[in-house]
Each structure stands twice: as C-alpha cells, then as structure tokens.
Motif scaffolding. Structure first.
Motif, PDB file in Angstrom:
ATOM      1  N   VAL A  41      -3.509   6.779  -5.689  1.00 29.09           N
ATOM      2  CA  VAL A  41      -3.762   6.958  -4.265  1.00 29.09           C
ATOM      3  C   VAL A  41      -4.729   5.885  -3.778  1.00 29.09           C
ATOM      4  O   VAL A  41      -5.896   5.902  -4.133  1.00 29.09           O
ATOM      5  CB  VAL A  41      -4.392   8.333  -3.972  1.00 29.09           C
ATOM      6  CG1 VAL A  41      -4.447   8.564  -2.477  1.00 29.09           C
ATOM      7  CG2 VAL A  41      -3.606   9.433  -4.632  1.00 29.09           C
ATOM      8  N   SER A  55       3.204   1.563  -8.457  1.00 28.34           N
ATOM      9  CA  SER A  55       3.908   2.784  -8.862  1.00 28.34           C
ATOM     10  C   SER A  55       5.281   2.486  -9.438  1.00 28.34           C
ATOM     11  O   SER A  55       5.757   3.227 -10.307  1.00 28.34           O
ATOM     12  CB  SER A  55       3.941   3.845  -7.767  1.00 28.34           C
ATOM     13  OG  SER A  55       4.123   3.285  -6.536  1.00 28.34           O
ATOM     14  N   THR A  93       0.841  -1.199   0.000  1.00 27.44           N
ATOM     15  CA  THR A  93       0.000   0.000   0.000  1.00 27.44           C
ATOM     16  C   THR A  93       0.873   1.245   0.000  1.00 27.44           C
ATOM     17  O   THR A  93       2.034   1.208   0.408  1.00 27.44           O
ATOM     18  CB  THR A  93      -0.899   0.053   1.250  1.00 27.44           C
ATOM     19  OG1 THR A  93      -0.052   0.115   2.401  1.00 27.44           O
ATOM     20  CG2 THR A  93      -1.797  -1.148   1.341  1.00 27.44           C
ATOM     21  N   ASN A  94       0.292   2.339  -0.462  1.00 32.38           N
ATOM     22  CA  ASN A  94       1.013   3.604  -0.451  1.00 32.38           C
ATOM     23  C   ASN A  94       1.362   4.010   0.968  1.00 32.38           C
ATOM     24  O   ASN A  94       2.407   4.586   1.228  1.00 32.38           O
ATOM     25  CB  ASN A  94       0.149   4.702  -1.073  1.00 32.38           C
ATOM     26  CG  ASN A  94       0.037   4.505  -2.563  1.00 32.38           C
ATOM     27  OD1 ASN A  94       1.028   4.228  -3.239  1.00 32.38           O
ATOM     28  ND2 ASN A  94      -1.164   4.617  -3.087  1.00 32.38           N
ATOM     29  N   LYS A  95       0.448   3.702   1.881  1.00 28.26           N
ATOM     30  CA  LYS A  95       0.680   4.042   3.282  1.00 28.26           C
ATOM     31  C   LYS A  95       1.941   3.335   3.785  1.00 28.26           C
ATOM     32  O   LYS A  95       2.792   3.934   4.435  1.00 28.26           O
ATOM     33  CB  LYS A  95      -0.549   3.624   4.098  1.00 28.26           C
ATOM     34  CG  LYS A  95      -0.343   3.602   5.577  1.00 28.26           C
ATOM     35  CD  LYS A  95      -0.599   4.941   6.195  1.00 28.26           C
ATOM     36  CE  LYS A  95      -0.484   4.855   7.708  1.00 28.26           C
ATOM     37  NZ  LYS A  95      -0.169   6.142   8.292  1.00 28.26           N
ATOM     38  N   GLU A 134      -0.150  10.343  -9.985  1.00 24.77           N
ATOM     39  CA  GLU A 134      -0.113  10.315  -8.523  1.00 24.77           C
ATOM     40  C   GLU A 134      -1.527  10.147  -7.987  1.00 24.77           C
ATOM     41  O   GLU A 134      -1.784   9.355  -7.085  1.00 24.77           O
ATOM     42  CB  GLU A 134       0.509  11.615  -8.010  1.00 24.77           C
ATOM     43  CG  GLU A 134       0.876  11.526  -6.549  1.00 24.77           C
ATOM     44  CD  GLU A 134       1.608  12.764  -6.043  1.00 24.77           C
ATOM     45  OE1 GLU A 134       2.699  13.054  -6.593  1.00 24.77           O
ATOM     46  OE2 GLU A 134       1.104  13.408  -5.130  1.00 24.77           O
ATOM     47  N   SER A 136       8.563   1.885  -3.132  1.00 26.45           N
ATOM     48  CA  SER A 136       7.223   2.144  -3.669  1.00 26.45           C
ATOM     49  C   SER A 136       6.383   0.885  -3.742  1.00 26.45           C
ATOM     50  O   SER A 136       6.840  -0.205  -3.415  1.00 26.45           O
ATOM     51  CB  SER A 136       7.328   2.769  -5.045  1.00 26.45           C
ATOM     52  OG  SER A 136       8.135   1.981  -5.865  1.00 26.45           O
ATOM     53  N   THR A 137       5.155   1.052  -4.174  1.00 24.16           N
ATOM     54  CA  THR A 137       4.274  -0.095  -4.338  1.00 24.16           C
ATOM     55  C   THR A 137       4.588  -0.768  -5.676  1.00 24.16           C
ATOM     56  O   THR A 137       5.252  -0.176  -6.525  1.00 24.16           O
ATOM     57  CB  THR A 137       2.807   0.356  -4.372  1.00 24.16           C
ATOM     58  OG1 THR A 137       2.640   1.216  -5.490  1.00 24.16           O
ATOM     59  CG2 THR A 137       2.425   1.098  -3.106  1.00 24.16           C
ATOM     60  N   ASP A 139      -4.470   6.146   1.934  1.00 24.66           N
ATOM     61  CA  ASP A 139      -3.676   7.364   2.008  1.00 24.66           C
ATOM     62  C   ASP A 139      -4.379   8.528   2.660  1.00 24.66           C
ATOM     63  O   ASP A 139      -3.762   9.524   2.974  1.00 24.66           O
ATOM     64  CB  ASP A 139      -3.226   7.769   0.612  1.00 24.66           C
ATOM     65  CG  ASP A 139      -2.065   6.916   0.204  1.00 24.66           C
ATOM     66  OD1 ASP A 139      -1.627   6.133   1.056  1.00 24.66           O
ATOM     67  OD2 ASP A 139      -1.616   7.024  -0.925  1.00 24.66           O
TER      68      ASP A 139
END
Ligand SMILES: Nc1ncnc2c1ncn2[C@@H]1O[C@H](COP(=O)(O)OP(=O)(O)OP(=O)(O)O)[C@@H](O)[C@H]1O
Ligand SMILES: [Mg+2]
Length: 745
Positions: A537, A89, A60-62, A533, A85-86, A541
């Motif tokens: 998300v 991405s 995850t982005n988190k 971006e 990064s994920t 996020d």
C-alpha cells in the motif's frame, strides 16, 4: 454509437494500432491514460483478445485502481483477469508463483523501508562499521541504485576493486543480500530485480509469461528505471505488442534511478515503432496550460511539444507572496473556506501541493483552525504506526518464521522478561549455526549461554505454534483476534487509559476492519496474501473517493491526478527549486528536474491555479529568507494576477526576468492561443455523434457485471453521456453510457 467516437484522431490511432511497438509521447492532460484504458477495451471487444492475455502497468496503486475502475466500467465480464497493477505488485504475483526457482520460499516476506533500515543497522554492527563515518542510509541508497541498475553484489564487488570505499560498500551489499535471503525476505528493489533474474535465466518461466502477456501497456513510462525497462523488454519480446505512454517533461524520479533514455530511445530499441503525439489538452484552461508551457520551455534537451486546448482562457493564475509561511497557510485556508461557502467548489475539488513533506504541518494547523476537513497523502502512514506494526509482525512470524526482524520486534512485546542480552545470544547462536532466529528459539534449551532465560523463551515459541493452528483452522480474522487476546495488547492499552492509548486502540480496530474486509473481498484469502497487500500500500492509497476533504500532498505524489482547484505553495527559490539543486555541481541538470516537477504541479489544475510563497520560513528550526521561485518568474506575465512582487524592491519581479523570456512572451502574444486553438479545432473536425439514452435518472437498469441498480445522475459529457448508477450490490459507479451498455429493466 461507436464507443471510440469520443477520442480524437491521434488518440484513435493509439487505440487501434494494437500490433507491434507503439510509443505515445505527449504532454500532460492529453489523454494518454485514457488511450490506454480504451485500448484495453478495444483489444477485448473488437479484437477478441482474451482478458487473460493483457497486462497494464502503472506506478502507484492509486493510478492502478483508477485504471482498473475505468476498464471495469467499459468492459463487463472477465475484466478481473486482466493484470492492471503496479510494477511491484505484478512482480510479487510472478514471484509468489516461481520464487522457489531462485531458492526463496514462495511465501517470502516483503521488507519495507523501516525493515531494511533495521537490518542494515544490525549488519553494520556485525561488520563493526563505524556508522558515524559510514552512514547506514548511504549504504542503503548505494544498494538501491545498484539494484535499479541490475548490478548484483558480485558485479558490484568486481567494479569496486582498488577503491576502498566501494569495496566496503560491496561487502555490505553482499552481507545485506545474504541476510535477506536467509530471512526469506525481499526488499522493494528486489521485487523487480529478482523477477528480471527469473525471466532471464528460467526459459520455462519466460516462455510462460511471454505467451500469457500478448499485449502489454505501460503508463508513466518516462519514470521507468533500468530494471523496469528490462522487465518490460523481457515480457514483451517475441510479439512486441508493447504500448508505452509517457511525457519526457514529467520525468521526476531520477533520484530513484528513473532513466529518461528509456523513453527518448524507445525508437532505437524498437525501430519499427509507431510513434504518436497527442497535442490537445482536455484537462486545463488555456491560461493554466500556457503557464505550464512557459515554464517548461526553459528546459533544454527536451522534445518540443505543442499543447493546445479547446477550453477558454479561464481565470488568470493568482500569485501572492506573503511575509511568512504562517500568513501563506492562513490565506490558503481562508480562500478554500470562502470558495466552499460560495458553493464554487467542494472540499474534494481542492488540492494543496508542496515540495517537501515538512511543509504540511503549518497548512494542517490552519485547516484545522478553519474547520476544513483534509487528508494528507504521505504523512504518517497507517501501517507505519507502532501498534499496527507490532500486530502485523505477529502475523508475519505466524506466516514465515524465517523473518528474523519480525521475531525480534515482538519477542518481548508485551514484556515477557526476555531481554536484549538473551535475544543477542540466541541471534549469535543462530548466526553461528546457520539457523534463523526462530529456529534457534525453538532450540533454546540447547543454547548453553542462555541459562535460565531459555525457560522464558519456550512459552513464546508455543504461542506462535498455537497461532499457526488457529490460522489454519479458523482463518485470518480469528488469528488476529487470538493474537490480540493472548498477548493482552488491547487490555494493556485500556489500563494505560491515556488519549494516546485510545488512539492506538482505534488503530487496532481499523486493522481488524482491514482484515475482515480483505477476507470478504478476496476469493481465496490467505495470510501471505493479506500481508502482501498491506506491504504494497503506497501512501497515496489513503485517498478515498468520497470527495469530502481537501487533499494535501507533495508534488511527486500528485503525478497523473487532476483537481479543479489547485494551490502550489512554497514557491520560493531555495525551497523549490531546492537549495540542494541550486548549489549542486550539476546544478543545470538538477534544476531541470525540479522544473519538470513544477510542470507536473501546474498541469494538475483544471480550472483554478493559485501560487503562493513566503519571504520567511522556518526550516529545521532555523528561519530562512527566500525570494520568489524562478519558476514563477518563467510564467508569462499576462497570465498572472494578484498582489505579487511589488512590496519589496529586491524582489522586483520583472527586472530579473531574462530578455529571452520576454521575447518568448511577446511572440506568444502575437499568436494568441485562443485563436490557434479555434483553428486547430476546426481543422480537426471530429464528428460528434451521440445516441440518446432509453433510460433516465431514477430508472432501474442492468449492467453485465455489476447487476441491477438505479440511475442517480446523467451528465452530458460532450461526446458521450456520463451515467452514475447506484448498484444494489456493487455500490456507486460512474461510467460512459456507450461503454456501460446499460439495459433498462
Ligand atoms: N478525447 C477526449 N474527450 C474528452 N475528454 C478527454 C479526452 N481525452 C482525455 N480527456 C480527459 O482529459 C483529462 C486528462 O486525461 P488523462 O488523465 O488521460 O491525461 P494524461 O495524458 O494521462 O495526463 P497526465 O500526463 O497528467 O498523466 C481526463 O479528465 C480525461 O477524461
Ligand atoms: Mg496519465
């Protein structure tokens, strides 16, 4: 002080074994993610590896953001050139550079789930498929699974020969893929699949990335699917400096194609792999840990793991079954309010977890009534709101006019008198002539069937051309302002004057803020970069870290996170485990997957765990009656307290408990965990060594990357000091003293 002294021996092995494949298979909270971040620091600081050569992937982005922060605080200069990064991405980054080699434009659009649905609707219409019999969603699921398994439309068609249903699916898959390509768009699954394709067939690109990523790390490896596995394998082949960490007991994404055998068979794929087990849990109290162990022990076919902890038993797990979901929610809200009032916890220490998104509404109502600030992870995502999607669609069309969906969305927003019929005619013309929709609109005069409607289309086309100029000359935020002014979007909402319109205006303001901050924070801001971006998300996020609110989320979203005070709500048979899993043909397997999800939930808690359920609950408008979740009954009884199961005889908690579990419990009682823990800790004998600091709270200090700042707080974190600094430029950061290497100024 040696930076790595805060790690235990097994963790150190994970950090120091930098060459060759490494598998770290370990239970929740044992420091897997922590090993990865330290490993990155070690590679750079001790092995002299250039940050440019390192890649760390997570889900995850988190999680990626947290990892990035931890790494930044450990190493100074150059950390930004590490790829943290994920999967998605990373792939976008690769494709933005090389997608042209697959016949896409490098400025391709990324379709979200909504976009894919719209496209699928259109395809079903064109292919004259009866969507009452063949659901669009089913087609999308089938296609997604195929992509996760790297099955191309051609292969799919091959496999479908002789099967009527599958042949139809193959036809839809082929058409869907062709339309994506024509729109110069990729869906989420394409991002991975196309990158794999690129790496497989383009030797130059493959060599480039294999040379670049000399050290690769993957967190939450148990949830990788076939396509992700192949991606990692391709990138790492040659050097094979690949370190993967995961926990087979936390594999919870089978429905998205996660293949647990990627982790279980790692040693088969890489026979020379170093395999490391971590057994000490640093997150939870012994009671919480034992509850988790008790539950997961009921899964068969798992790699047995023994987790222990140095922390004490802590509080017992509190369980209560309520008559209704209403009372359950009321209890949770009051419990949080009381604990915050007594200063036991802050709102941000508390998380409420549940199985399905729908369960949040009741909880929300109660939290609102109690005046408790909260945030939902995975509710209506900001970027899914109508006004935000409209404006983003304008930006998408400006960026990439090949995106038919975006064009369709905005061509008559605000109303320009271009009706569905005209759009249909233009779209048919485009289809026949092999053009995209915008190209067809540019030639509206030539479309014979359009007649006078063509005159209404020309101003729209001019408008987009005008926006392109604004974007090129004045940049992104100017573009958004111009779109808002020229379309009269906000003006129209102001005239409307309702509360809802006001809320929409606020969302638009929020989007402007987002664009401006993107421009400020990015070295080379571009429209494609911004849209990308935004597209990536994940719901999670929306979590900021100022810690002033309770977090509500599904168990799936909670993976990898931790909170001092956790509520597991809706613990009822029929809800969790779900009715579907109980009644499935392969019920045993499905329930094991749900049990792993329960294990994930329990192990998010550091200090307090409260488990609740309701006898009666409204689901999709129907009242349903549920008994206590079988998972609750799998927790050893001596770890539980509370008003539990006595009120209704049919819910008798213990009479239903299978004998084998009882025996297991008895065994556990004979060797209390605290004793095991103590002995193990003594055997471990990790040296604790901590240098004193030459600065204190209130002093001015300097960091290589963040510059100067003031020390706000210093905590003794056991093996190292945790220092919080308010940097003049970079804001507030918390870091370990030995990594931060702060100098007093
Ligand atoms: N050697 C250690 N000393 C002190 N604290 C530690 C140590 N190792 C891990 N921790 C702490 O324990 C907690 C759990 O660590 P981490 O999140 O890395 O575990 P994990 O194995 O990745 O968990 P999950 O399976 O839930 O993802 C964190 O708060 C971390 O800082
Ligand atoms: Mg982790």
């Amino acid at each position: 002080m040696n930076t790595y002294d805060s790690l235990n021996e097994q963790q150190k092995l994970g950090v120091f074994t930098t060459e060759g494949p490494v598998l770290i298979l370990a239970g929740a909270g044992s420091g897997k993610t922590r090993v990865l971040t330290h490993r990155v620091a070690y590679l750079i600081e001790e092995k002299g590896v250039a940050p440019y050569h390192i890649m760390a992937i997570t889900f995850t982005n988190k999680a990626a953001g947290e990892m990035r922060e931890r790494i930044d605080s450990m190493i100074g200069m150059g950390s930004e050139s590490i790829w943290v990064s994920t999967f998605h991405s990373s792939c976008v980054r690769i494709l933005r550079r090389f997608a042209d080699r697959l016949g896409y434009d490098n400025s391709f659009t990324i379709y979200d789930t909504d976009d894919s649905k719209t496209l699928m609707k259109d395809i079903c219409k064109r292919l004259e498929i009866d969507t009452k019999m063949y659901k669009e969603k089913t087609f999308l699921n089938v296609i997604s699974s195929a992509k996760n398994e790297l099955i191309s439309p051609e292969e799919f068609a091959q496999n479908a020969i002789g099967d009527f249903n599958k042949t139809r699916q193959a036809q839809v898959y082929r058409e869907y893929q062709a339309r994506l390509k024509a729109n110069n768009a990729m869906d989420f699954d394409d991002l991975i699949m196309k990158t794999v394709e690129l790496l497989k067939f383009d030797t130059e690109v493959r060599n480039f990335y294999q040379e670049k990523f000399q050290y690769i790390m993957v967190d939450e490896y148990q949830d990788t699917n076939t396509a992700q596995f192949e991606l990692v394998r391709l990138l790492a082949s040659g050097r094979e400096n690949l370190c993967v960490v995961g926990d087979d007991d936390q594999s919870i994404y089978k429905f998205r194609g996660a293949n647990i055998y990627n982790i279980l068979n790692f040693e088969k794929h890489y026979p020379n792999a170093t395999v490391i087990k971590l057994e000490q849990n640093y997150r939870s109290t012994a009671n919480i840990l034992n509850a988790a162990n008790g539950v997961i022990a009921n899964n068969r076919g798992r790699k047995e793991k023994r987790l222990w902890t140095e922390s004490g038993d802590g509080e017992k797990i509190y369980f209560q079954q309520f008559d209704s979901a209403y009372e359950e929610a009321d209890f949770i809200a009051r419990d949080i309010a009381a604990r915050v009032r007594r200063s036991e916890y802050q709102y941000g220490d508390c998380a409420i977890l549940y199985r399905t998104n729908g369960q949040s509404r009741m909880l929300e109502e109660k939290l609102i009534m109690s005046g408790i600030p909260y945030k939902i992870v995975g509710g209506v995502n900001f970027y899914a709101r109508r006004e935000v999607k409209d404006l983003l669609s304008y930006m998408k069309v400006v960026d990439n006019a090949q995106d038919d969906l975006a064009v369709q969305r905005i061509i008559n927003v605000p109303k320009r008198g271009i009706g569905a019929t005209s759009i249909g005619k233009a779209s048919d013309y485009a289809y026949r002539m092999g053009l995209n929709l915008f190209e067809a609109l540019e030639r509206a005069e030539e479309i014979p069937t359009l007649g006078r409607a063509a005159g209404k289309i020309a101003p729209f086309v001019d408008l987009i051309h005008h926006f392109r100029k604004v974007c090129a000359n004045e940049g992104l935020s100017a573009l958004l302002q111009e779109i808002i002014t020229e379309t009269g979007y906000v003006e129209e909402l102001k005239v409307e004057g309702t509360d809802e319109a006001q809320a929409r205006i606020e969302n638009i303001d929020e989007l402007i803020t987002k664009v401006v901050s993107y421009e400020q924070e990015t070295d080379e801001p571009t429209l494609s970069g911004f849209l990308e971006e935004v597209a990536l998300v994940a719901d999670i996020d929306s979590l900021d870290d100022d810690g002033s609110y309770v977090v509500l989320m599904t168990l799936h979203s909670a993976k990898g996170l931790e909170f001092p005070n956790v509520y597991l709500s809706g613990m009822e048979d029929g809800l969790f485990p779900s009715y579907m899993s109980i009644t499935a043909d392969n019920s045993d397997e499905e329930i094991e997957e749900e049990r792993r999800l329960c294990y994930v939930g329990i192990t998010r808690a550091k200090e307090r765990l409260t488990i609740t359920g309701a006898r009666m609950r409204m689901m999709r408008g129907e009242t349903q009656y549920h008994g206590i979740s079988r998972f609750v009954k799998e927790i050893p009884e001596d770890l539980i307290q509370g008003n539990t199961w006595e009120p209704k005889p049919k819910d008798d908690f213990f009479s239903e408990r299978p004998m084998s579990n009882r025996q297991k419990m008895c065994n556990m009682k004979k060797t209390p965990l605290a004793a095991q823990t103590y002995q193990a800790a003594k055997d471990f004998g990790t040296k604790i060594q901590k240098n004193s600091l030459d600065y204190g709270e209130g002093d001015r200090v300097k960091h290589v990357k963040f510059g100067e700042g003031t020390v706000v707080q210093i905590n003794d974190g056991g093996r190292d000091f945790e220092v919080t600094v308010e940097f003049d430029g970079a804001g507030r950061k918390k870091m370990f003293a030995s990594f931060a290497k702060l100098q007093k100024v």
